[in-house]
Design a protein around this motif. Sequence first.
Motif, PDB file in Angstrom:
ATOM      1  N   ILE A  28       0.838  -1.100  -0.008  1.00 41.32           N
ATOM      2  CA  ILE A  28      -0.261  -0.077   0.004  1.00 41.32           C
ATOM      3  C   ILE A  28       1.016   1.241  -0.018  1.00 41.32           C
ATOM      4  N   ARG A  29       0.224   2.342  -0.205  1.00 41.42           N
ATOM      5  CA  ARG A  29       0.938   3.621  -0.153  1.00 41.42           C
ATOM      6  C   ARG A  29       0.786   4.310   1.205  1.00 41.42           C
ATOM      7  N   ASP A  30       1.871   4.656   1.640  1.00 40.85           N
ATOM      8  CA  ASP A  30       2.141   5.420   2.993  1.00 40.85           C
ATOM      9  C   ASP A  30       3.011   6.582   2.581  1.00 40.85           C
ATOM     10  N   GLY A  31       2.334   7.613   2.357  1.00 38.57           N
ATOM     11  CA  GLY A  31       2.970   9.178   2.087  1.00 38.57           C
ATOM     12  C   GLY A  31       3.570   8.831   0.902  1.00 38.57           C
ATOM     13  N   SER A  32       4.956   9.013   0.824  1.00 40.89           N
ATOM     14  CA  SER A  32       5.682   8.736  -0.669  1.00 40.89           C
ATOM     15  C   SER A  32       6.356   7.423  -0.614  1.00 40.89           C
ATOM     16  N   ALA A  33       6.026   6.531   0.216  1.00 44.86           N
ATOM     17  CA  ALA A  33       6.677   5.141  -0.086  1.00 44.86           C
ATOM     18  C   ALA A  33       5.639   3.865   0.141  1.00 44.86           C
ATOM     19  N   ALA A  34       5.973   2.937  -0.751  1.00 47.38           N
ATOM     20  CA  ALA A  34       5.116   2.047  -0.659  1.00 47.38           C
ATOM     21  C   ALA A  34       5.668   1.004   0.553  1.00 47.38           C
ATOM     22  N   VAL A  35       4.612   0.548   1.310  1.00 45.93           N
ATOM     23  CA  VAL A  35       4.872  -0.546   2.364  1.00 45.93           C
ATOM     24  C   VAL A  35       4.366  -1.875   2.078  1.00 45.93           C
ATOM     25  N   PHE A  36       5.129  -2.974   2.405  1.00 45.40           N
ATOM     26  CA  PHE A  36       4.834  -4.192   1.974  1.00 45.40           C
ATOM     27  C   PHE A  36       3.832  -4.803   3.022  1.00 45.40           C
ATOM     28  N   LEU A  37       2.818  -5.487   2.936  1.00 44.63           N
ATOM     29  CA  LEU A  37       1.864  -5.966   4.047  1.00 44.63           C
ATOM     30  C   LEU A  37       1.915  -7.436   3.892  1.00 44.63           C
ATOM     31  N   ALA A  38       2.048  -7.934   2.889  1.00 42.01           N
ATOM     32  CA  ALA A  38       1.955  -9.543   2.632  1.00 42.01           C
ATOM     33  C   ALA A  38       2.729 -10.054   1.373  1.00 42.01           C
ATOM     34  N   GLN A  39       3.379 -11.205   1.557  1.00 40.17           N
ATOM     35  CA  GLN A  39       4.252 -11.855   0.502  1.00 40.17           C
ATOM     36  C   GLN A  39       3.966 -13.332   0.493  1.00 40.17           C
ATOM     37  N   HIS A  40       4.192 -13.933  -0.632  1.00 41.74           N
ATOM     38  CA  HIS A  40       4.236 -15.389  -0.884  1.00 41.74           C
ATOM     39  C   HIS A  40       5.323 -15.701  -1.533  1.00 41.74           C
ATOM     40  N   GLU A  41       6.311 -16.308  -0.869  1.00 38.02           N
ATOM     41  CA  GLU A  41       7.766 -16.363  -1.355  1.00 38.02           C
ATOM     42  C   GLU A  41       7.752 -17.524  -2.477  1.00 38.02           C
ATOM     43  N   SER A  42       8.735 -17.194  -3.408  1.00 42.81           N
ATOM     44  CA  SER A  42       8.937 -18.363  -4.610  1.00 42.81           C
ATOM     45  C   SER A  42       9.526 -19.571  -3.755  1.00 42.81           C
ATOM     46  N   PRO A  43       9.624 -20.609  -4.503  1.00 39.65           N
ATOM     47  CA  PRO A  43      10.056 -21.736  -4.062  1.00 39.65           C
ATOM     48  C   PRO A  43      11.727 -22.009  -4.715  1.00 39.65           C
ATOM     49  N   GLN A  44      11.987 -21.164  -5.493  1.00 36.86           N
ATOM     50  CA  GLN A  44      13.313 -21.051  -5.922  1.00 36.86           C
ATOM     51  C   GLN A  44      14.244 -20.938  -4.954  1.00 36.86           C
ATOM     52  N   MET A  45      15.469 -21.194  -5.213  1.00 36.42           N
ATOM     53  CA  MET A  45      16.660 -21.105  -4.193  1.00 36.42           C
ATOM     54  C   MET A  45      17.114 -19.535  -4.182  1.00 36.42           C
ATOM     55  N   MET A  46      17.115 -19.154  -5.413  1.00 30.56           N
ATOM     56  CA  MET A  46      17.414 -17.805  -5.490  1.00 30.56           C
ATOM     57  C   MET A  46      16.010 -17.078  -5.780  1.00 30.56           C
ATOM     58  N   ARG A  47      15.574 -16.276  -4.719  1.00 31.46           N
ATOM     59  CA  ARG A  47      14.168 -15.376  -4.815  1.00 31.46           C
ATOM     60  C   ARG A  47      14.407 -13.979  -4.009  1.00 31.46           C
ATOM     61  N   MET A  48      13.302 -13.383  -4.374  1.00 32.38           N
ATOM     62  CA  MET A  48      13.239 -12.248  -3.850  1.00 32.38           C
ATOM     63  C   MET A  48      12.466 -12.240  -2.711  1.00 32.38           C
ATOM     64  N   ILE A  49      12.994 -11.732  -1.327  1.00 29.33           N
ATOM     65  CA  ILE A  49      12.339 -11.696  -0.332  1.00 29.33           C
ATOM     66  C   ILE A  49      12.314 -10.214   0.555  1.00 29.33           C
ATOM     67  N   THR A  50      11.116  -9.779   0.978  1.00 31.24           N
ATOM     68  CA  THR A  50      11.066  -8.417   1.083  1.00 31.24           C
ATOM     69  C   THR A  50      10.410  -8.606   2.821  1.00 31.24           C
ATOM     70  N   ARG A  51      11.013  -8.119   3.682  1.00 33.15           N
ATOM     71  CA  ARG A  51      10.543  -7.825   5.152  1.00 33.15           C
ATOM     72  C   ARG A  51       9.420  -7.324   5.197  1.00 33.15           C
ATOM     73  N   LEU A  52       8.289  -7.715   5.810  1.00 29.99           N
ATOM     74  CA  LEU A  52       6.966  -7.168   5.822  1.00 29.99           C
ATOM     75  C   LEU A  52       7.072  -5.948   6.577  1.00 29.99           C
ATOM     76  N   GLY A  53       6.454  -4.813   6.344  1.00 34.79           N
ATOM     77  CA  GLY A  53       6.736  -3.564   6.841  1.00 34.79           C
ATOM     78  C   GLY A  53       7.742  -2.755   6.179  1.00 34.79           C
ATOM     79  N   SER A  54       8.569  -3.099   5.362  1.00 34.10           N
ATOM     80  CA  SER A  54       9.593  -2.649   4.689  1.00 34.10           C
ATOM     81  C   SER A  54       9.086  -1.545   3.845  1.00 34.10           C
ATOM     82  N   ARG A  55       9.667  -0.624   3.414  1.00 36.83           N
ATOM     83  CA  ARG A  55       9.251   0.463   2.458  1.00 36.83           C
ATOM     84  C   ARG A  55      10.178   0.572   1.405  1.00 36.83           C
ATOM     85  N   ALA A  56       9.527   1.322   0.082  1.00 37.12           N
ATOM     86  CA  ALA A  56      10.429   1.410  -0.905  1.00 37.12           C
ATOM     87  C   ALA A  56      10.008   2.900  -1.579  1.00 37.12           C
TER      88      ALA A  56
END
Length: 275
Positions: free
Chosen positions: A123-151
């Motif tokens: 979702i948007r929080d001010g000028s940042a996107a905040v990640f609230l939920a995630q379903h991880e890839s089963p691949q060994m090399m995968r993208m993981i974002t900590r919930l609550g982190s911002r971009a």
Amino acid sequence: MNEVKRRTAGRPASNNKVSGGHSQSLVRGLTLLEYLSLSPRGLALSELAEMAELAPSTTHRLLQALQSQGFVSQENEQGLWRIDVKTFRIGNSFLEARDFVATSRPYLRRLTQESGETANLGIRDGSAAVFLAQHESPQMMRMITRLGSRAPLHASGVGKALLAWMADDERNQLLARYELTPVTANTLATPRALAQEMASIRREGFACDREEHAIGLHCVAACIHDQHGHPLAAISVSGPVARIPDTRLAELGQLVSSTAAEVTAQLGGHLPATW
């Protein structure tokens, strides 16, 4: 009891300064919690004091008060302060109260199954996107974002998907208030480049992050809309460039945008007339 006494009876005495109607100590305590939430490994007292621009003695007093209520804890070996379980429970209640998070989870799982990559909700929080939920890839090399982190909105797939569907006036006012700081060499960091990108996203129905937030990572995102057609949240799939090359972005864009449309319909929202 006379009328004056009746009005003041029960009002807590306070030596704290008040600014804008808020208790200064309360605001400072919440500020400390916010800094700790961004540092899962913990922070030393001196670091927190410097970040919050407070005296170490004031910072320690506030931390002790938060610790007594179960909001923070101190790890004895290194003396680092961390958020504690009560803070987690309060944060988790936010997720439970937002129906779109629970509604989106099975769609995130399906996105991962169909794409092979990590699926995210933000979702948007001010000028940042905040990640609230995630379903991880089963691949060994995968993208993981900590919930609550911002971009930054302008440097992430989820952020750009949300930006693109804001009302023009609202988006322009938001962008005028903060600097388009480059995160990588690929970040769109000029108003003109970003305006062209917004038009492309609205035309195609999905946003692409081409190593704009992290080198070696691609992301494709689409917006979930509320009952008024306004941006509510965004979902994305992201993974290494080796598995998501430029030639695969359009395919994933169609998958993510159709999924976002399903979630929108499930929540009783609708797509804007310009979709």
